[in-house]
Design a protein around this motif. Structure first.
Motif, mmCIF file in Angstrom:
data_model
loop_
_atom_site.group_PDB
_atom_site.id
_atom_site.type_symbol
_atom_site.label_atom_id
_atom_site.label_comp_id
_atom_site.label_asym_id
_atom_site.label_seq_id
_atom_site.Cartn_x
_atom_site.Cartn_y
_atom_site.Cartn_z
ATOM 1 N N UNK A 175 0.990 -1.220 -0.006
ATOM 2 C CA UNK A 175 0.054 -0.108 0.005
ATOM 3 C C UNK A 175 0.852 1.287 0.029
ATOM 4 N N UNK A 176 2.094 1.015 0.821
ATOM 5 C CA UNK A 176 2.886 2.235 0.794
ATOM 6 C C UNK A 176 3.489 2.522 -0.466
ATOM 7 N N UNK A 177 3.793 1.479 -1.213
ATOM 8 C CA UNK A 177 4.625 1.654 -2.550
ATOM 9 C C UNK A 177 3.597 2.117 -3.530
ATOM 10 N N UNK A 178 2.471 1.660 -3.403
ATOM 11 C CA UNK A 178 1.437 2.029 -4.388
ATOM 12 C C UNK A 178 0.980 3.593 -4.288
ATOM 13 N N UNK A 179 0.814 3.974 -3.081
ATOM 14 C CA UNK A 179 0.579 5.318 -2.692
ATOM 15 C C UNK A 179 1.657 6.270 -3.154
ATOM 16 N N UNK A 180 2.946 5.664 -2.942
ATOM 17 C CA UNK A 180 4.140 6.613 -3.559
ATOM 18 C C UNK A 180 4.264 6.742 -5.123
ATOM 19 N N UNK A 181 3.969 5.568 -5.536
ATOM 20 C CA UNK A 181 4.004 5.484 -7.056
ATOM 21 C C UNK A 181 2.989 6.339 -7.669
ATOM 22 N N UNK A 182 1.565 6.363 -7.192
ATOM 23 C CA UNK A 182 0.608 7.185 -7.528
ATOM 24 C C UNK A 182 0.862 8.716 -7.526
ATOM 25 N N UNK A 183 1.298 8.984 -6.490
ATOM 26 C CA UNK A 183 1.680 10.410 -6.103
ATOM 27 C C UNK A 183 3.010 10.832 -6.955
ATOM 28 N N UNK A 219 4.223 13.720 -12.084
ATOM 29 C CA UNK A 219 4.996 13.923 -13.648
ATOM 30 C C UNK A 219 6.316 13.304 -13.300
ATOM 31 N N UNK A 220 6.649 12.642 -12.089
ATOM 32 C CA UNK A 220 8.017 12.303 -11.751
ATOM 33 C C UNK A 220 8.380 11.132 -12.861
ATOM 34 N N UNK A 221 9.741 11.466 -13.293
ATOM 35 C CA UNK A 221 10.429 10.432 -14.336
ATOM 36 C C UNK A 221 11.116 9.494 -13.386
ATOM 37 N N UNK A 222 10.774 8.159 -13.225
ATOM 38 C CA UNK A 222 11.438 7.297 -12.379
ATOM 39 C C UNK A 222 12.746 6.801 -13.203
ATOM 40 N N UNK A 223 13.756 6.581 -12.320
ATOM 41 C CA UNK A 223 15.115 6.159 -12.881
ATOM 42 C C UNK A 223 15.763 5.411 -12.186
ATOM 43 N N UNK A 245 21.053 14.908 -3.689
ATOM 44 C CA UNK A 245 21.352 16.433 -4.051
ATOM 45 C C UNK A 245 22.219 16.341 -5.550
ATOM 46 N N UNK A 246 22.740 15.258 -5.720
ATOM 47 C CA UNK A 246 23.440 15.370 -7.215
ATOM 48 C C UNK A 246 22.630 15.021 -8.301
ATOM 49 N N UNK A 247 21.594 13.984 -7.889
ATOM 50 C CA UNK A 247 20.880 13.157 -8.940
ATOM 51 C C UNK A 247 19.508 13.823 -9.043
ATOM 52 N N UNK A 248 18.680 14.241 -7.830
ATOM 53 C CA UNK A 248 17.584 14.652 -7.774
ATOM 54 C C UNK A 248 16.591 13.355 -7.827
ATOM 55 N N UNK A 249 17.074 12.300 -7.784
ATOM 56 C CA UNK A 249 16.375 10.920 -7.744
ATOM 57 C C UNK A 249 15.880 10.699 -6.379
ATOM 58 N N UNK A 250 14.919 11.337 -5.684
ATOM 59 C CA UNK A 250 14.480 11.512 -4.297
ATOM 60 C C UNK A 250 13.743 10.263 -3.983
ATOM 61 N N UNK A 251 12.878 9.643 -4.994
ATOM 62 C CA UNK A 251 12.005 8.523 -4.547
ATOM 63 C C UNK A 251 12.756 7.328 -4.689
ATOM 64 N N UNK A 252 13.651 7.147 -5.672
ATOM 65 C CA UNK A 252 14.298 6.053 -5.869
ATOM 66 C C UNK A 252 15.304 5.835 -4.701
#
Length: 280
Positions: free
Chosen positions: A40-48, A53-57, A242-249
């Motif tokens: 549920x946490x992962x699904x909520x985070x992915x949906x948000x 418009x976040x680009x997953x990397x 701070x270097x990559x801006x990949x906060x979620x990942x």
């Protein structure tokens, strides 16, 4: 003899579990519920993230965990940070155990001054937030005693958790039968000898499972030292973001690393609880 007769052999009947306790006490059900919560946490985070418009990397994450070069396997920044976290936590735990034992012995000493000092220490530490204690050691005591960031972090974690550990040690010591004290005195042992050869060895079986759980707690608490830029897992994660801006990942990866470590220790706690369970 039937199975229902066995609990009566050692005294009072064992308490019966309710259907709800049996349901949630099932290992399989506990794992399923745990996975559902994580899902549920992962699904909520992915949906948000998708709504933003976040680009997953995710393909870039493995390089921060490990890499293979001509020299072979090389740990990435996150694994290096994990190693620093474990070293920091273990060092703080050793100091916390030593200080906690001293506080527990002072409280059990029967001396008015010793007991008062122990109680004041416990009440002071237990009623201060960990973050405030960290600032106290680094920004107030650090300039006075020349503490660097790493030393201040270790002392903060050690002092904070020593209050919790002292109560575990005190409970374990009190759990040893009073007859053991009387037997030690009858053969002329001093108080120090009684603790060393009789009481502390026997109290290990009472203390070991909660002490292992305290290691889990300390490892999770160690993340707070990132606010003063101590090099550990959370700090490395913040630097990567701070270097990559990949906060979620990165935050998901850091959370998973912490979860794996604490789950391994939690499984060890469960084994120790069964291994050193005290018969009623």
């Amino acid at each position: 003899m039937s199975a229902t007769d066995l609990p009566m052999i050692k005294g009072a009947p064992l308490p019966q579990q309710s259907p709800v306790q049996k349901f949630f006490g099932s290992t399989f059900i506990s794992v399923v519920i745990y996975l559902l919560v994580i899902g549920v946490i992962c699904w909520g985070s992915y949906t948000g993230a998708q709504n933003m418009g976040y680009s997953w990397q995710w393909y870039r994450v493995p390089q921060y965990l490990y890499s293979f070069t001509d020299d072979g396997f090389q740990p990435g920044e996150l694994l290096i940070g994990l190693g620093a976290t474990i070293r920091l936590s273990l060092t703080a735990f050793v100091l916390a155990t030593a200080l906690g034992l001293l506080v527990a012995l002072l409280r059990l000493s029967g001396l008015i001054v010793g007991s008062a000092v122990a109680v004041c220490f416990l009440e002071f530490i237990r009623n201060i937030p960990l973050l405030v204690l960290l600032y106290l050691f680094y920004y107030v005591l650090g300039p006075i005693f020349k503490f660097d960031r790493y030393t201040a972090s270790i002392l903060t974690l050690a002092v904070f958790h020593s209050a919790l550990i002292s109560e575990i040690l005190r409970a374990g010591i009190n759990a040893v039968a009073q007859g053991q004290w009387e037997a030690a005195k009858s053969i002329g042992m001093t108080t120090g000898q009684t603790y060393r050869y009789i009481i502390l060895p026997q109290s290990v079986r009472f203390m070991l499972p909660p002490m292992t759980g305290e290691v889990v707690h300390l490892i999770k608490s160690s993340a707070i030292v990132s606010v003063i830029a101590v090099a550990e897992l959370t700090t490395f994660g913040r630097n990567i973001i701070s270097d990559t801006y990949m906060s979620f990942e990165i935050w998901f990866t850091v959370a998973i690393v912490y979860m794996v470590v604490t789950l391994i220790l939690s499984i060890g706690v469960s084994y120790l609880e069964r291994r050193y369970a005290v018969a009623q």
